[in-house]
Design a protein around this motif. Structure first.
Motif, PDB file in Angstrom:
ATOM      1  N   MET A  59     -10.327   6.708  34.757  1.00  0.00           N
ATOM      2  CA  MET A  59      -9.450   6.992  33.734  1.00  0.00           C
ATOM      3  C   MET A  59      -8.963   6.023  33.316  1.00  0.00           C
ATOM      4  N   LYS A  60      -8.575   5.592  31.439  1.00  0.00           N
ATOM      5  CA  LYS A  60      -7.925   4.360  31.034  1.00  0.00           C
ATOM      6  C   LYS A  60      -6.725   5.350  30.906  1.00  0.00           C
ATOM      7  N   MET A  61      -5.878   3.684  31.196  1.00  0.00           N
ATOM      8  CA  MET A  61      -4.400   3.707  31.091  1.00  0.00           C
ATOM      9  C   MET A  61      -4.182   2.979  29.325  1.00  0.00           C
ATOM     10  N   GLU A  62      -2.601   3.889  28.844  1.00  0.00           N
ATOM     11  CA  GLU A  62      -1.956   2.933  27.700  1.00  0.00           C
ATOM     12  C   GLU A  62      -1.009   2.691  28.051  1.00  0.00           C
ATOM     13  N   ASN A  63      -0.444   1.666  27.065  1.00  0.00           N
ATOM     14  CA  ASN A  63       0.837   1.067  27.224  1.00  0.00           C
ATOM     15  C   ASN A  63       0.740   0.570  25.232  1.00  0.00           C
ATOM     16  N   LYS A  64       2.096   0.975  26.032  1.00  0.00           N
ATOM     17  CA  LYS A  64       2.883   1.367  24.574  1.00  0.00           C
ATOM     18  C   LYS A  64       3.691  -0.203  24.269  1.00  0.00           C
ATOM     19  N   LEU A  65       2.777  -0.549  23.967  1.00  0.00           N
ATOM     20  CA  LEU A  65       3.818  -2.267  22.971  1.00  0.00           C
ATOM     21  C   LEU A  65       4.941  -2.065  21.994  1.00  0.00           C
ATOM     22  N   LEU A  66       4.084  -1.565  20.565  1.00  0.00           N
ATOM     23  CA  LEU A  66       5.069  -1.964  19.047  1.00  0.00           C
ATOM     24  C   LEU A  66       4.664  -0.304  18.427  1.00  0.00           C
ATOM     25  N   GLU A  67       6.155  -0.345  18.317  1.00  0.00           N
ATOM     26  CA  GLU A  67       6.463   1.063  17.180  1.00  0.00           C
ATOM     27  C   GLU A  67       7.054   0.533  16.023  1.00  0.00           C
ATOM     28  N   ILE A  68       6.000   1.000  14.938  1.00  0.00           N
ATOM     29  CA  ILE A  68       6.125   0.263  13.691  1.00  0.00           C
ATOM     30  C   ILE A  68       6.278   1.322  12.633  1.00  0.00           C
ATOM     31  N   TYR A  69       7.431   1.546  12.291  1.00  0.00           N
ATOM     32  CA  TYR A  69       7.938   2.152  11.121  1.00  0.00           C
ATOM     33  C   TYR A  69       7.529   2.399   9.566  1.00  0.00           C
ATOM     34  N   VAL A  70       6.959   2.355   8.515  1.00  0.00           N
ATOM     35  CA  VAL A  70       6.653   1.432   7.468  1.00  0.00           C
ATOM     36  C   VAL A  70       7.324   2.297   6.509  1.00  0.00           C
ATOM     37  N   HIS A  71       7.072   1.874   5.539  1.00  0.00           N
ATOM     38  CA  HIS A  71       8.363   2.348   4.313  1.00  0.00           C
ATOM     39  C   HIS A  71       7.184   2.082   3.570  1.00  0.00           C
ATOM     40  N   LEU A  72       6.419   2.512   3.027  1.00  0.00           N
ATOM     41  CA  LEU A  72       5.760   3.154   1.077  1.00  0.00           C
ATOM     42  C   LEU A  72       6.731   1.687  -0.307  1.00  0.00           C
ATOM     43  N   THR A  73       6.142   1.011  -0.294  1.00  0.00           N
ATOM     44  CA  THR A  73       7.116   0.709  -1.831  1.00  0.00           C
ATOM     45  C   THR A  73       6.134   0.931  -2.730  1.00  0.00           C
ATOM     46  N   GLU A  74       4.955   0.353  -2.739  1.00  0.00           N
ATOM     47  CA  GLU A  74       3.666   0.648  -4.611  1.00  0.00           C
ATOM     48  C   GLU A  74       2.732   0.605  -4.059  1.00  0.00           C
ATOM     49  N   ILE A  75       2.007   1.697  -4.925  1.00  0.00           N
ATOM     50  CA  ILE A  75       0.892   2.213  -4.270  1.00  0.00           C
ATOM     51  C   ILE A  75       0.279   1.676  -5.920  1.00  0.00           C
ATOM     52  N   ASN A  76      -1.135   0.903  -5.886  1.00  0.00           N
ATOM     53  CA  ASN A  76      -2.235   0.063  -6.896  1.00  0.00           C
ATOM     54  C   ASN A  76      -3.074   0.932  -6.952  1.00  0.00           C
ATOM     55  N   GLU A  77      -4.134   1.287  -7.248  1.00  0.00           N
ATOM     56  CA  GLU A  77      -5.250   2.010  -7.249  1.00  0.00           C
ATOM     57  C   GLU A  77      -6.486   2.121  -8.509  1.00  0.00           C
ATOM     58  N   ILE A  78      -6.867   1.754  -8.499  1.00  0.00           N
ATOM     59  CA  ILE A  78      -8.505   1.755  -9.429  1.00  0.00           C
ATOM     60  C   ILE A  78     -10.011   2.681  -8.689  1.00  0.00           C
ATOM     61  N   ASN A  79      -9.730   3.358  -9.777  1.00  0.00           N
ATOM     62  CA  ASN A  79     -10.704   4.659  -9.775  1.00  0.00           C
ATOM     63  C   ASN A  79     -12.770   4.106 -10.934  1.00  0.00           C
ATOM     64  N   MET A  80     -13.097   3.995 -10.076  1.00  0.00           N
ATOM     65  CA  MET A  80     -14.616   3.650 -10.525  1.00  0.00           C
ATOM     66  C   MET A  80     -15.816   5.168  -9.971  1.00  0.00           C
ATOM     67  N   GLU A  81     -16.507   4.281 -10.637  1.00  0.00           N
ATOM     68  CA  GLU A  81     -17.655   5.836 -10.150  1.00  0.00           C
ATOM     69  C   GLU A  81     -17.661   6.773  -9.144  1.00  0.00           C
ATOM     70  N   GLU A  82     -17.553   5.671  -8.004  1.00  0.00           N
ATOM     71  CA  GLU A  82     -18.696   6.086  -6.445  1.00  0.00           C
ATOM     72  C   GLU A  82     -17.293   5.070  -5.686  1.00  0.00           C
TER      73      GLU A  82
END
Length: 132
Positions: A1-24
């Motif tokens: 059985m694998k054991m997990e140890n929590k290392l980091l808790e990162i709280y993210v705040h999105l500030t800007e989203i840029n996007e390019i829409n192409m055919e595929e």
């Protein structure tokens, strides 16, 4: 059985989203800031954090987030951490890689890691675990 140890808790705040829409494919660059809290490191995300997302018309895709944090390690020494976190679209699990200038946290560069993405009530949280 694998054991997990929590290392980091990162709280993210999105500030800007840029996007390019192409055919595929749609390519999205999500810029963000935020902070980290955890038993080994506490600090803030430096300017320039970005999540590059490639989303194909069939719904598949991948993301690759890259960011630096500045703060203190668990011995209260000033340090920085660089994280690159990749995942397939549609999965809440990521494959993080960590680099740090903290001698006390160097072991994070060598252990097996996994991450979990949660988006609850518009709050994005990344949790990084070591897996043994």
């Amino acid at each position: 059985m694998k054991m997990e140890n929590k290392l980091l808790e990162i709280y993210v705040h999105l500030t800007e989203i840029n996007e390019i829409n192409m055919e595929e494919v749609t390519i999205r660059m999500a810029l963000f800031d935020g902070y980290c809290d955890g038993p080994y490191f506490q600090g803030t995300i430096l300017p320039g954090g970005v999540d590059r997302q490639m989303i194909y018309n069939d719904g598949t895709g991948c993301l690759s987030a890259r960011y630096m944090l500045k703060g203190t390690d668990n011995t209260n020494h000033a340090c920085s951490i660089y994280i690159e976190n990749t995942a397939d679209m549609g999965s809440n699990w990521t494959k993080p890689q960590i680099f740090t200038d903290s001698q006390n946290l160097k072991w994070m560069e060598q252990v097996s890691l996994k991450g979990n993405i949660k988006n609850e009530n518009g709050k994005l949280t990344i949790t990084i675990f070591s897996v043994t």
